[in-house]
Structure formats: C-alpha cells, structure tokens
Scaffold this motif. Sequence first.
Motif, PDB file in Angstrom:
ATOM      1  N   ALA A  65       0.826  -1.205   0.000  1.00  0.00           N
ATOM      2  CA  ALA A  65       0.000   0.000   0.000  1.00  0.00           C
ATOM      3  C   ALA A  65       0.861   1.256   0.000  1.00  0.00           C
ATOM      4  CB  ALA A  65      -0.923   0.001   1.219  1.00  0.00           C
ATOM      5  N   ALA A  66       1.952   1.226   0.755  1.00  0.00           N
ATOM      6  CA  ALA A  66       2.848   2.385   0.847  1.00  0.00           C
ATOM      7  C   ALA A  66       4.117   1.951   1.559  1.00  0.00           C
ATOM      8  CB  ALA A  66       2.186   3.529   1.614  1.00  0.00           C
ATOM      9  N   PRO A  67       5.209   2.675   1.369  1.00  0.00           N
ATOM     10  CA  PRO A  67       6.424   2.360   2.124  1.00  0.00           C
ATOM     11  C   PRO A  67       6.203   2.580   3.616  1.00  0.00           C
ATOM     12  CG  PRO A  67       6.915   3.771   0.238  1.00  0.00           C
ATOM     13  CD  PRO A  67       5.434   3.759   0.385  1.00  0.00           C
ATOM     14  N   THR A  68       6.863   1.789   4.419  1.00  0.00           N
ATOM     15  CA  THR A  68       6.809   1.986   5.868  1.00  0.00           C
ATOM     16  C   THR A  68       7.713   3.158   6.253  1.00  0.00           C
ATOM     17  OG1 THR A  68       8.649   0.471   6.251  1.00  0.00           O
ATOM     18  CG2 THR A  68       6.425  -0.479   6.231  1.00  0.00           C
ATOM     19  N   ARG A  69       7.618   3.572   7.489  1.00  0.00           N
ATOM     20  CA  ARG A  69       8.433   4.706   7.915  1.00  0.00           C
ATOM     21  C   ARG A  69       9.935   4.413   7.821  1.00  0.00           C
ATOM     22  NH1 ARG A  69       6.606   7.522  13.310  1.00  0.00           N
ATOM     23  NH2 ARG A  69       4.776   7.857  11.992  1.00  0.00           N
ATOM     24  N   PRO A  70      10.409   3.225   8.231  1.00  0.00           N
ATOM     25  CA  PRO A  70      11.835   2.936   8.031  1.00  0.00           C
ATOM     26  C   PRO A  70      12.248   3.004   6.563  1.00  0.00           C
ATOM     27  CG  PRO A  70      10.897   1.382   9.576  1.00  0.00           C
ATOM     28  CD  PRO A  70       9.743   2.150   8.996  1.00  0.00           C
ATOM     29  N   GLN A  71      11.353   2.584   5.669  1.00  0.00           N
ATOM     30  CA  GLN A  71      11.677   2.647   4.238  1.00  0.00           C
ATOM     31  C   GLN A  71      11.699   4.086   3.740  1.00  0.00           C
ATOM     32  OE1 GLN A  71       8.579   0.013   2.921  1.00  0.00           O
ATOM     33  NE2 GLN A  71       9.829  -1.819   3.192  1.00  0.00           N
ATOM     34  N   ARG A  72      10.731   4.885   4.143  1.00  0.00           N
ATOM     35  CA  ARG A  72      10.695   6.279   3.701  1.00  0.00           C
ATOM     36  C   ARG A  72      11.927   7.044   4.165  1.00  0.00           C
ATOM     37  NH1 ARG A  72       5.437   5.974   5.766  1.00  0.00           N
ATOM     38  NH2 ARG A  72       5.943   7.469   7.415  1.00  0.00           N
ATOM     39  N   GLN A  73      12.409   6.723   5.353  1.00  0.00           N
ATOM     40  CA  GLN A  73      13.555   7.450   5.882  1.00  0.00           C
ATOM     41  C   GLN A  73      14.880   6.776   5.539  1.00  0.00           C
ATOM     42  OE1 GLN A  73      13.189   8.610   9.944  1.00  0.00           O
ATOM     43  NE2 GLN A  73      11.110   9.407   9.712  1.00  0.00           N
ATOM     44  N   GLY A  74      14.844   5.479   5.311  1.00  0.00           N
ATOM     45  CA  GLY A  74      16.077   4.758   5.032  1.00  0.00           C
ATOM     46  C   GLY A  74      16.543   4.858   3.596  1.00  0.00           C
ATOM     47  N   TRP A  75      15.622   4.770   2.636  1.00  0.00           N
ATOM     48  CA  TRP A  75      16.013   4.764   1.228  1.00  0.00           C
ATOM     49  C   TRP A  75      16.763   6.021   0.786  1.00  0.00           C
ATOM     50  CZ3 TRP A  75      10.765   2.239  -0.184  1.00  0.00           C
ATOM     51  CH2 TRP A  75      10.907   0.844  -0.150  1.00  0.00           C
ATOM     52  N   PRO A  76      16.364   7.221   1.190  1.00  0.00           N
ATOM     53  CA  PRO A  76      17.148   8.394   0.781  1.00  0.00           C
ATOM     54  C   PRO A  76      18.591   8.340   1.279  1.00  0.00           C
ATOM     55  CG  PRO A  76      14.965   9.081   1.504  1.00  0.00           C
ATOM     56  CD  PRO A  76      15.101   7.636   1.866  1.00  0.00           C
ATOM     57  N   ALA A  77      18.799   7.857   2.506  1.00  0.00           N
ATOM     58  CA  ALA A  77      20.159   7.757   3.042  1.00  0.00           C
ATOM     59  C   ALA A  77      20.977   6.735   2.263  1.00  0.00           C
ATOM     60  CB  ALA A  77      20.114   7.377   4.522  1.00  0.00           C
ATOM     61  N   ILE A  78      20.354   5.603   1.939  1.00  0.00           N
ATOM     62  CA  ILE A  78      21.046   4.575   1.165  1.00  0.00           C
ATOM     63  C   ILE A  78      21.370   5.095  -0.229  1.00  0.00           C
ATOM     64  CG2 ILE A  78      20.823   2.283   0.131  1.00  0.00           C
ATOM     65  CD1 ILE A  78      19.038   1.528   2.508  1.00  0.00           C
ATOM     66  N   ALA A  79      20.420   5.810  -0.831  1.00  0.00           N
ATOM     67  CA  ALA A  79      20.628   6.344  -2.177  1.00  0.00           C
ATOM     68  C   ALA A  79      21.778   7.347  -2.213  1.00  0.00           C
ATOM     69  CB  ALA A  79      19.342   6.996  -2.695  1.00  0.00           C
ATOM     70  N   ARG A  80      21.981   8.069  -1.117  1.00  0.00           N
ATOM     71  CA  ARG A  80      23.094   9.017  -1.055  1.00  0.00           C
ATOM     72  C   ARG A  80      24.435   8.324  -0.876  1.00  0.00           C
ATOM     73  NH1 ARG A  80      19.525  11.730   2.490  1.00  0.00           N
ATOM     74  NH2 ARG A  80      20.770  10.989   4.258  1.00  0.00           N
ATOM     75  N   GLY A  81      24.397   7.036  -0.546  1.00  0.00           N
ATOM     76  CA  GLY A  81      25.634   6.307  -0.305  1.00  0.00           C
ATOM     77  C   GLY A  81      26.103   6.391   1.126  1.00  0.00           C
ATOM     78  N   ASP A  82      25.218   6.841   2.015  1.00  0.00           N
ATOM     79  CA  ASP A  82      25.582   6.929   3.430  1.00  0.00           C
ATOM     80  C   ASP A  82      25.617   5.536   4.056  1.00  0.00           C
ATOM     81  OD1 ASP A  82      25.501   9.635   3.059  1.00  0.00           O
ATOM     82  OD2 ASP A  82      23.567   9.923   4.071  1.00  0.00           O
TER      83      ASP A  82
END
Length: 205
Positions: A65-82
């Motif tokens: 249905a939608a990303p969970t809160r860990p996914q919403r906050q985690g994916w941008p950090a992972i995408a940045r290479g952090d």
Amino acid sequence: LDAEVGVDQSFSCITHRVCRASPCARPIGTADGGTNIRSIIRPMAANVLSLFHPPVAAWFASAFAAPTRPQRQGWPAIARGDSTLILAPTGTGKTLTAFLACLDRLMFAPLPDRDARCRVLYLSPLKALAVDVEKNLRVPLEGIARVAARRGESVHVPMVAIRTGDTPAEDRARMLRHPPDILITTPESLFLLLTSNARDRLRTV
C-alpha cells in the motif's frame, strides 16, 4: 505505544523511539491539526519511490500500500551512499529496505568483471535465513523481472548463493569459480570465509 522512527543525521542511522503517553502519541489516521495522515504519506511515498528505477517502483507499488516509515527514511540515506543503520520494530520492512535498494542497483547496472561480481553480502541467523531469502529477496527479484519484461526493459537477474555450514564442498568450490552477485551467509560461516582464500571474493562488497 506509538513507535516512531527518526533519522540521526550525524551518524546517518535510523533510530527507533517508543513514545509513551507523550505529545507524539497522536491517534492513528490524523496528524497535528486533524489532517488525515494518508494525505501526507502518499506524496512522501511517491517521492521516495522515485529513487528507484521504474520497474522497481512499479513492483513495490503493486505489492504494498505504501512504504513503511523505516523505508521512507532509510532509502534516501542509502541512495546518497551513506552508511545506514536501520533499527525499527519487527515487521516494519527493515530487510526489504536493504534488499530492494541492492536489487535496484544490481539489476540495472552494467555487469562487472567476473571476479568483481559479489557486491552484496547479507548476514542472517540460520533459523531466519530461509524466510529472509524467500520473502525479501526472491519474491521482489522475480516480481521486478516480470514488470521489466512487460515494459520491454532488459535487466540482469542477480545470481544468489547461500553459504552455511551445510553447504556441500562442490557448491563452495563453484562459488569461488563463479562468484555470486549476492552472497547470503551466517555470522559463523562468514568467519570461515574471511579466514580462507574465499575472502578475496568479498573484496568488491
């Protein structure tokens, strides 16, 4: 209990906070001021899914249905290479958060040389390994491949290998000759890998 997940900017990690009878414990379905929380989450979900290739985003949108809160906050950090640590309650999609980001890169990036193929290492306790692999890896992998095929997009289906204490000798030798894209193992087996010639296959992780 209202479980909230926040991003620690200084350490690029995701921390879990449990609020008990505090101002952050709002009724589910509303945000401050009575705004329906779905009207906030949907644009956030669409925005975070834009970090992925279209087949990956389309598969996720069709499966959840939608990303969970860990996914919403985690994916941008992972995408940045952090370097990203995700700490959240069971069932909030932590493992899929990591796997989906890895699949997005592996399936659409140019293939490296054979000796540099192993780029993802996943550690799991033996008792949880089978569930983790099936639910969080094989299901999305097959689903993304189907979506890409319908869209006429070519993808590389990553080779997956599992290394445990029960792995036959011939399978271990095959892994050395043909390194997998994704290696799934246990902490105990990783120790053995790192103290053998197989450690050279992990230099590209």
